[in-house]
Motif scaffolding. Sequence first.
Motif, mmCIF file in Angstrom:
data_model
loop_
_atom_site.group_PDB
_atom_site.id
_atom_site.type_symbol
_atom_site.label_atom_id
_atom_site.label_comp_id
_atom_site.label_asym_id
_atom_site.label_seq_id
_atom_site.Cartn_x
_atom_site.Cartn_y
_atom_site.Cartn_z
ATOM 1 N N ALA A 188 1.153 5.284 8.912
ATOM 2 C CA ALA A 188 0.422 6.238 8.068
ATOM 3 C C ALA A 188 -0.557 5.437 7.231
ATOM 4 O O ALA A 188 -0.361 4.237 6.999
ATOM 5 C CB ALA A 188 1.372 7.034 7.180
ATOM 6 N N GLN A 189 -1.604 6.092 6.794
ATOM 7 C CA GLN A 189 -2.602 5.438 5.944
ATOM 8 C C GLN A 189 -2.866 6.330 4.743
ATOM 9 O O GLN A 189 -3.140 7.520 4.890
ATOM 10 C CB GLN A 189 -3.903 5.202 6.710
ATOM 11 N N ILE A 190 -2.766 5.760 3.564
ATOM 12 C CA ILE A 190 -2.977 6.499 2.318
ATOM 13 C C ILE A 190 -4.119 5.833 1.568
ATOM 14 O O ILE A 190 -4.034 4.659 1.213
ATOM 15 C CB ILE A 190 -1.700 6.493 1.449
ATOM 16 N N ASP A 191 -5.191 6.570 1.337
ATOM 17 C CA ASP A 191 -6.351 6.045 0.634
ATOM 18 C C ASP A 191 -6.548 6.797 -0.680
ATOM 19 O O ASP A 191 -6.257 7.994 -0.778
ATOM 20 C CB ASP A 191 -7.616 6.169 1.485
ATOM 21 N N VAL A 192 -7.074 6.091 -1.670
ATOM 22 C CA VAL A 192 -7.310 6.655 -3.002
ATOM 23 C C VAL A 192 -8.764 6.424 -3.392
ATOM 24 O O VAL A 192 -9.266 5.300 -3.279
ATOM 25 C CB VAL A 192 -6.390 6.006 -4.049
ATOM 26 N N VAL A 193 -9.449 7.476 -3.829
ATOM 27 C CA VAL A 193 -10.760 7.320 -4.469
ATOM 28 C C VAL A 193 -10.586 7.752 -5.924
ATOM 29 O O VAL A 193 -10.115 8.854 -6.206
ATOM 30 C CB VAL A 193 -11.863 8.142 -3.763
ATOM 31 N N GLU A 194 -10.949 6.878 -6.841
ATOM 32 C CA GLU A 194 -10.649 7.100 -8.256
ATOM 33 C C GLU A 194 -11.735 6.454 -9.106
ATOM 34 O O GLU A 194 -12.164 5.324 -8.846
ATOM 35 C CB GLU A 194 -9.271 6.496 -8.579
ATOM 36 N N LEU A 195 -12.169 7.167 -10.124
ATOM 37 C CA LEU A 195 -13.199 6.665 -11.032
ATOM 38 C C LEU A 195 -12.651 5.613 -11.994
ATOM 39 O O LEU A 195 -13.309 4.606 -12.274
ATOM 40 C CB LEU A 195 -13.798 7.832 -11.830
ATOM 41 N N ASP A 196 -11.442 5.836 -12.495
ATOM 42 C CA ASP A 196 -10.863 4.987 -13.533
ATOM 43 C C ASP A 196 -10.301 3.709 -12.906
ATOM 44 O O ASP A 196 -9.259 3.731 -12.235
ATOM 45 C CB ASP A 196 -9.753 5.751 -14.263
ATOM 46 N N GLU A 197 -10.950 2.590 -13.154
ATOM 47 C CA GLU A 197 -10.538 1.337 -12.525
ATOM 48 C C GLU A 197 -9.200 0.832 -13.051
ATOM 49 O O GLU A 197 -8.554 -0.001 -12.408
ATOM 50 C CB GLU A 197 -11.629 0.278 -12.697
ATOM 51 N N ARG A 198 -8.756 1.321 -14.195
ATOM 52 C CA ARG A 198 -7.417 0.962 -14.676
ATOM 53 C C ARG A 198 -6.357 1.457 -13.691
ATOM 54 O O ARG A 198 -5.400 0.732 -13.368
ATOM 55 C CB ARG A 198 -7.161 1.550 -16.054
ATOM 56 N N PHE A 199 -6.516 2.690 -13.232
ATOM 57 C CA PHE A 199 -5.560 3.235 -12.266
ATOM 58 C C PHE A 199 -5.724 2.583 -10.895
ATOM 59 O O PHE A 199 -4.742 2.392 -10.174
ATOM 60 C CB PHE A 199 -5.711 4.759 -12.178
ATOM 61 N N ILE A 200 -6.955 2.251 -10.528
ATOM 62 C CA ILE A 200 -7.176 1.537 -9.266
ATOM 63 C C ILE A 200 -6.369 0.237 -9.270
ATOM 64 O O ILE A 200 -5.666 -0.087 -8.299
ATOM 65 C CB ILE A 200 -8.682 1.232 -9.074
ATOM 66 N N ARG A 201 -6.483 -0.532 -10.346
ATOM 67 C CA ARG A 201 -5.763 -1.810 -10.431
ATOM 68 C C ARG A 201 -4.256 -1.587 -10.423
ATOM 69 O O ARG A 201 -3.515 -2.317 -9.748
ATOM 70 C CB ARG A 201 -6.169 -2.568 -11.701
ATOM 71 N N HIS A 202 -3.798 -0.573 -11.157
ATOM 72 C CA HIS A 202 -2.358 -0.311 -11.254
ATOM 73 C C HIS A 202 -1.785 0.080 -9.883
ATOM 74 O O HIS A 202 -0.744 -0.453 -9.468
ATOM 75 C CB HIS A 202 -2.110 0.798 -12.273
ATOM 76 N N ILE A 203 -2.450 0.980 -9.187
ATOM 77 C CA ILE A 203 -1.968 1.403 -7.864
ATOM 78 C C ILE A 203 -2.012 0.233 -6.886
ATOM 79 O O ILE A 203 -1.081 0.039 -6.090
ATOM 80 C CB ILE A 203 -2.805 2.588 -7.344
ATOM 81 N N HIS A 204 -3.090 -0.542 -6.938
ATOM 82 C CA HIS A 204 -3.201 -1.697 -6.046
ATOM 83 C C HIS A 204 -2.056 -2.687 -6.284
ATOM 84 O O HIS A 204 -1.470 -3.232 -5.330
ATOM 85 C CB HIS A 204 -4.547 -2.383 -6.244
ATOM 86 N N GLU A 205 -1.724 -2.927 -7.546
ATOM 87 C CA GLU A 205 -0.637 -3.853 -7.866
ATOM 88 C C GLU A 205 0.700 -3.343 -7.331
ATOM 89 O O GLU A 205 1.495 -4.118 -6.777
ATOM 90 C CB GLU A 205 -0.558 -4.049 -9.385
ATOM 91 N N ILE A 206 0.953 -2.044 -7.492
ATOM 92 C CA ILE A 206 2.202 -1.463 -6.981
ATOM 93 C C ILE A 206 2.248 -1.573 -5.453
ATOM 94 O O ILE A 206 3.260 -1.992 -4.873
ATOM 95 C CB ILE A 206 2.332 0.016 -7.397
#
Length: 394
Positions: A188-206
Motif C-alpha cells: 500500500a502507499q500512503i501519501d500526505v500533502v500538507e501546508l504546515d511543515e511542522r506536521f510534515i516533519r512530525h509524520i516523516h519522523e514517525i
Amino acid sequence: MKHYVEEVGARVKVDEGIQVIEKLLLACYFHPGISTKELARRTFLPIPVAAAIKKELIREGALEQKNGVHCTKEANRWVERRCGYRGINRALYLKLMEADMNEAVHLPEMKVILERLEEEFARRPQVNVQLDQSKCTTETSLRRAILCLKHHSLVGKKILCVGDDDLVSVSLGMLLQQLFPGIEVPQAQIDVVELDERFIRHIHEIADRAQLPIRCFPWDLRNPLPSEWHAQYDCFFTDPPYTLQGMSLFVSRGITALKQKKGLPVFLSFAHKSPDFMLAMNREFVRMGLTVHAAHQHFNQYEGAEMIANRSQMIVLETTAVTDAQVKDAFSDALYTGEVKRTLRTYRCMQCGQGVFVGLQGEVATIEELKNQGCPGCKNDTFLMVEKRHLSPK
C-alpha cells in the motif's frame, strides 16, 4: 496473470464501477462457499447483476460453483499478489470487517495501535487556529483507518491525505502493520500533502522510525497539484476548513488526484452545519459529480474544539462517471474561517453578471447563503469571486 476485473468489466455493464468486481472476488476469497444472494448483499448489487458477474468470473477460471461459490487456486493467487492480501491476518481482517465501528476500534488487537498512537499524538505540534487546525483523538484517527479498510480502500491501494494534522496517515500505516505481521512493507502507499511543515516533519519522523509506507509532500492547496499527482490514487481523506470554500477547494484537489474511475471513495470530515449550509454543500457535491454514500454523525471527536462541540461528521462520497474538480486553477478567495469573517467579497453572477457583496457587512453573510438564495437578478446559483477586500477589526 489474468486481469480478471478489467476483462469481466468489459463484458458486464456494472453501473457501480468495476471496483465492485474486485469486491465480489474478495468476498469469495474470504468467505469460500458464499451464496450468490450473500454476494449481492455484500457488494450492494442486485442479485441478477451479482449472478452475471459470477458467471463471467467462472468463465474466466476465477470462480467455481460447488456448495456455494469458491475462488480457484489461480484466483486466490491473484487476490494475494495483485490485490496485496498475501500474508494478511485473516482472523483479524474478518473481525474488523464484520464488527460495527465502535466494536472494531475497541477490539483487543487494536489496543496496541491505540497505545502507539497515544505516544505519537502526545508529540504532535500545537494546532494553528489560523489554519482551522484541531486535534482529533487517537480513537478517531484509528476509526478513520478502519473505515478505509471496510470500504476495501486500504490493502493494496494508493491513498492520499489532503492535509493531515490528524495523523490519519500514521493510523493507516499502523493498521496495515497489524494486519500484516512479519511483513516489512505491506503493499500500500500512503501519501500526505500538507501546508504546515511542522506536521510534515512530525509524520516523516514517525514513518521513518516505525517503517510505515508514508511519503510527505509540503504543498499549499491554493495552488493546483503538480501533474504527476493527477489520477494516481484510489481514495483520499480530508478534514478541510469548515467553510464552503475550504471544502470545495480541498475536495477538488483530491478529485484531481483520484484515478478516473466510478465508485472511488472520498472520506470527508466536516462540522455539523445548518440545513441551509448542508443544502449548499450538497449542491457543491452535485457540481463535482459526487454522490453521498453515507453520512456518519458524530463520527469524529476532537480535543478542545468547543466551537463544533468537539464533534464532526464523516461524509463518505463516491465518484461517478461525471466527477470533475470544481476548483482547477490557483485559488484566491477567502478560505479559512477567520478570513471569511474578516473580508467583504464581490461575487459576479455567472449568468447575468450582477454583482453581490458577500460578508458580514455585505448583502448576504456567506457564499453558501447566496447560492441558496440565488442571484437577486436571475436566481442563478453559480458565481465568480471578482474582488476581495479585508475589513479592519472593530
